[in-house]
Design a protein around this motif. Structure first.
Motif, short mmCIF file in Angstrom:
data_model
loop_
_atom_site.label_atom_id
_atom_site.label_comp_id
_atom_site.label_asym_id
_atom_site.label_seq_id
_atom_site.Cartn_x
_atom_site.Cartn_y
_atom_site.Cartn_z
N ARG A 105 0.91 -1.03 0.00
CA ARG A 105 -0.03 0.13 0.07
C ARG A 105 0.81 1.34 -0.03
O ARG A 105 1.69 1.37 0.91
CB ARG A 105 -0.92 -0.06 1.24
CG ARG A 105 -1.92 1.17 1.26
CD ARG A 105 -3.25 1.08 1.90
NE ARG A 105 -3.87 0.10 0.95
CZ ARG A 105 -5.27 -0.24 1.26
NH1 ARG A 105 -5.70 0.18 2.04
NH2 ARG A 105 -5.83 -1.07 0.32
N ASN A 108 -2.61 5.11 2.41
CA ASN A 108 -3.81 4.52 3.22
C ASN A 108 -4.61 5.56 3.84
O ASN A 108 -4.61 5.47 5.14
CB ASN A 108 -3.11 3.64 4.37
CG ASN A 108 -4.19 2.68 4.98
OD1 ASN A 108 -4.83 2.04 4.11
ND2 ASN A 108 -4.15 2.68 6.15
N THR A 118 -7.51 5.31 -1.17
CA THR A 118 -6.21 4.40 -1.06
C THR A 118 -5.68 4.17 -2.15
O THR A 118 -6.16 4.23 -3.39
CB THR A 118 -6.54 2.80 -0.43
OG1 THR A 118 -7.48 2.23 -1.34
CG2 THR A 118 -7.56 3.16 0.99
N PHE A 377 0.24 0.00 5.80
CA PHE A 377 -1.09 0.35 6.00
C PHE A 377 -1.18 1.28 7.28
O PHE A 377 -1.70 1.03 8.34
CB PHE A 377 -2.03 -0.64 6.51
CG PHE A 377 -2.30 -1.57 5.12
CD1 PHE A 377 -3.78 -1.67 4.67
CD2 PHE A 377 -1.57 -2.19 4.31
CE1 PHE A 377 -4.04 -2.17 3.33
CE2 PHE A 377 -1.90 -2.99 3.30
CZ PHE A 377 -3.05 -2.92 2.99
#
Length: 398
Positions: A105, A108, A118, A377
């Motif tokens: 990711r 986030n 996201t 995250f």
């Protein structure tokens, strides 16, 4: 030009927002004063007209929007999104430099300063997910900011909302050179096939990366493994690569078979040596008990809510029963990996579900490891309730 609306916050909700809590709840405002269309900027003040922050109007779950900045003079423009995305990328420099993991990711949501947005990275491809019509109204600025900030092979998007603020699952190519899917990404040296143009799911949940690594490294060698709600069999792949004697993957969706075979195949695992079953998980528990099947490792990662012809399941009320079924088919000293991404309760309540299930089955247990979201995250440090993932490794003792 984006419309800006002045909005007073009810007194009892002003304190957390002043301390940096980013979500504007429905109860915090007079909804009659909200604009008709999502996407308007909100100039948030307390009842004494003291400035709290600038946010945007976008309906998502229990919220009507997110605070974007506490600076009254900061413009919400392309430069704002460039700043946020650049900062997010700097915070993930170690991920970009790790050739052993090529999917993670990049941005986030509220953890990187823009709730409802996201961005995931898949070996040069970027996937942008939008969680409300409100944030989606800023798409041109976000995509221009992304173009200024990163080099991409292509950008895809998923709109996870409808006009009423509920989730809608749709995906689209946005820009760049369209990919030929599936692409193969690496995760701690394991291979996973990913599709960015095939419905809501990509083929892998990136937030479970550390859990898969732990299963591979510490809990699989010479073990029999049951993976329930298995989706594409990602946990099963990790267990097989960790030396499991055999894995059994169970999911009610027929397409899970082809997806799971694909994941085994890209790792050179003989899928015919594994069990892949299309079956309601609760029916499988009954089947396993009838046939006296027991497993050394059981993974429980159900959706927050699911409905089949036979049963309606909600983690918030049915997780203890799910655990009780799992306990019955777990070997003594075996491991149950209990997981949920339901954000409506925290780890303390989840551990209460675990304790209830073991007491109801008169079984002793020991918690050996627990996980939340991995570092990519990011969540607001002061507000751990946004860390929705709860994973507990439980050893069944007697």
């Amino acid at each position: 030009m984006t419309q800006t609306i002045a909005l007073q916050i009810n007194n009892q909700f002003a304190g957390p927002l002043k301390k940096g809590y980013p979500l504007i709840s429905k109860e915090a405002v007079d909804v009659r004063k909200l604009p008709q269309e999502e996407g308007a900027l909100l100039r948030i003040t307390d009842i004494h007209n003291r400035f709290i922050g600038t946010g945007y109007y976008g309906i998502q779950n229990k919220g009507i929007g997110w605070i974007l900045t506490p600076d009254a003079n900061e413009e919400i423009d392309i430069a704002f999104f460039v700043k946020k995305i650049k900062k997010a990328i700097q915070n993930r420099e170690a991920f970009f430099n790790n050739g052993n993991t090529t999917a993670f990711r990049v941005f986030n949501g509220e953890g990187d300063g823009i709730g409802g947005l996201t961005i995931d990275f898949f070996d040069g491809y970027y996937l942008v997910s939008w969680y409300s019509a409100g944030i989606y109204s800023f798409k041109e600025a976000v995509y221009e900011a992304l173009t200024e900030t990163v080099n991409y092979k292509a950008v895809y998007e998923k709109k996870r909302f409808d006009s009423k603020g509920q989730y809608m699952e749709q995906d689209d190519f946005v820009m760049g050179t369209p990919g030929e899917f599936p692409i193969i990404v690496k995760e701690n040296g394991m291979n996973y096939a990913v599709n960015l143009n095939d419905g809501a799911m990509t083929g892998i949940f990136l937030d479970q990366r550390e859990v898969r690594l732990t299963i591979r490294e510490r809990y699989s060698q010479h073990k029999s493994m049951l993976n329930t709600f298995s989706y594409t069999g990602a946990f099963s792949v990790a267990a097989a690569l960790g030396g499991a004697m055999k894995t059994t993957s169970v999911d009610v969706a027929k397409r899970s078979v082809a997806k799971t075979i694909e994941q085994f195949s890209v790792n050179n695992i003989d899928y015919e040596a594994q069990d892949i079953k299309v079956m309601d998980v609760f029916q499988y528990f009954k089947y396993a008990q009838r046939h006296h099947l027991k497993f050394d490792l059981v993974v429980l990662d159900p959706p927050s809510f699911a409905r089949t012809k036979q049963i309606t399941f909600s983690t918030a009320k049915d997780y203890p029963k799910l655990l009780m079924d799992a306990i019955a088919i777990t070997e003594k000293n075996g491991i149950i990996v209990a997981s949920t991404n339901n954000a409506s309760f925290g780890m303390k309540k989840f551990k209460g579900f675990i304790d209830l299930a073991f007491k109801e089955t008169n079984t002793r247990y020991k918690i050996v490891e627990e996980f939340g979201l991995p570092k990519d995250f990011r969540v607001p440090r002061e507000f751990p309730e946004f860390n929705y993932l709860k994973v507990v490794f439980i050893q069944k003792l007697t």
